[in-house]
Scaffold this active site. Structure first.
Site, PDB file in Angstrom:
ATOM      1  CB  ALA A 282       3.086   4.718   7.954  1.00  0.00           C
TER       2      ALA A 282
ATOM      3  CG  HIS B 146       6.538   1.364   2.254  1.00  0.00           C
ATOM      4  ND1 HIS B 146       6.570   1.608   3.595  1.00  0.00           N
ATOM      5  CD2 HIS B 146       5.554   0.957   1.927  1.00  0.00           C
ATOM      6  CE1 HIS B 146       5.248   1.141   3.942  1.00  0.00           C
ATOM      7  NE2 HIS B 146       4.777   0.883   2.936  1.00  0.00           N
TER       8      HIS B 146
END
Ligand code: PAF
Length: 283
Positions: A32, A37
């Site tokens: 996700a 990230h």
């Protein structure tokens, strides 16, 4: 970019990489993926010859089954983002590939693992250490990248690496925020638009509390932050700890130590979604 679902597949690839004397960076994730990230992935690419991103929703770190069940997952979308970013390998194993037999190892690094997330999510850090140590053994990276958002997790992983005597550089990357100030998290996708708006008050109140703290005691600052956040009917503070940034233990006086942080967990909305954030009072 290559997607590997089997450990042996990834290890064969990395064997060749290592033979060529290339450095390997690892970015462990639970998928996700969001900008937070991707900032880790970009830094890993800049600092290593080869970047491996693991996408594995690790069941052993969830003490709440419902939290695990509703955790967002979309491997195809993650792979598209990682390909654009320039990652070399995505490692996305199934649960029984990562845990062919139950992992009975027990990791505890008191007092760091016994406070805050450790106290409120029993078994959570043990599960994190189980999966991260496996990822380290599988990929044998030179460096591994973690987000500063999970501030306590980074401290735990540094202890893990020391205790296992692994020669892996742990790189702590800046927390990335949405425009509103809300800390980026995969769980934000589970918030409604209204909840997301309200959730942005968490960081606003934390930031403003730095000025408040300069004229008030630790206890008064604690009370102020909790009351201000709980004043929103959609928000409910689970805990707010003002801690020594080195030991992660709560303090009573501002001058007790040189570095001080405030760590907070707030439940947001009807579901409710658990959000974490932190602020630096003294560096
Ligand atoms: O921070 C996370 O997303 C997870 O705790 C990690 C480090 C990928 C381990 O599952």
């Amino acid at each position: 970019m290559k997607l590997c679902k089997k450990i042996v597949e990834l290890q064969n690839e990395l064997f060749e990489v290592r033979k060529q004397g290339k450095s390997i960076g690892l970015v462990p994730t639970m998928g996700a993926l969001h900008e937070g990230h991707l900032s880790l992935v970009k830094r890993c690419i800049a600092e290593n010859d080869i970047t491996v991103v693991s996408v594995f929703l690790n069941p052993t770190q969830f003490n709440d089954k419902k939290d695990l069940e509703r955790y967002p997952q979309n491997l195809d979308a993650d792979c598209k983002l990682l390909e654009i970013c320039g990652a070399d390998y995505v490692f996305a194993p199934a649960v029984d590939e990562m845990y062919p037999v139950p992992d009975t190892r027990h990791f505890e690094f008191p007092p760091i693992t016994t406070v805050m997330e450790g106290a409120h999510r029993p078994g959570h850090f043990n599960g994190v250490c189980q999966v991260v140590s496996r990822l380290f053994y599988i990929t044998r990276p030179d460096a591994a990248y973690f987000g500063e958002k999970d501030w306590q997790q980074v401290a735990v992983i540094k202890q893990l690496v020391k205790s296992l005597d692994l020669k892996i550089r742990i790189v702590e990357c800046d927390l990335i925020r949405e425009k509103s100030g809300l800390a980026m998290s995969s769980r934000n996708a589970l918030l409604t638009a209204d909840e997301r708006n309200v959730a942005s008050n968490i960081y606003r109140i934390l930031e403003e509390s730095v000025t408040y703290a300069s004229k008030h005691s630790v206890q008064e600052t604690h009370e102020h932050v909790v009351n201000e956040i709980n004043a929103y009917s959609e928000l409910n503070v689970e805990y707010f700890s003002i801690v020594n940034s080195e030991t992660l233990q709560e303090i009573n006086e501002w001058d007790e130590c040189s570095a001080v942080s405030g760590c907070i967990t707030v439940f947001c909305g009807k579901t409710p979604i658990r959000l974490i954030d932190h602020i630096t009072y003294k560096k």
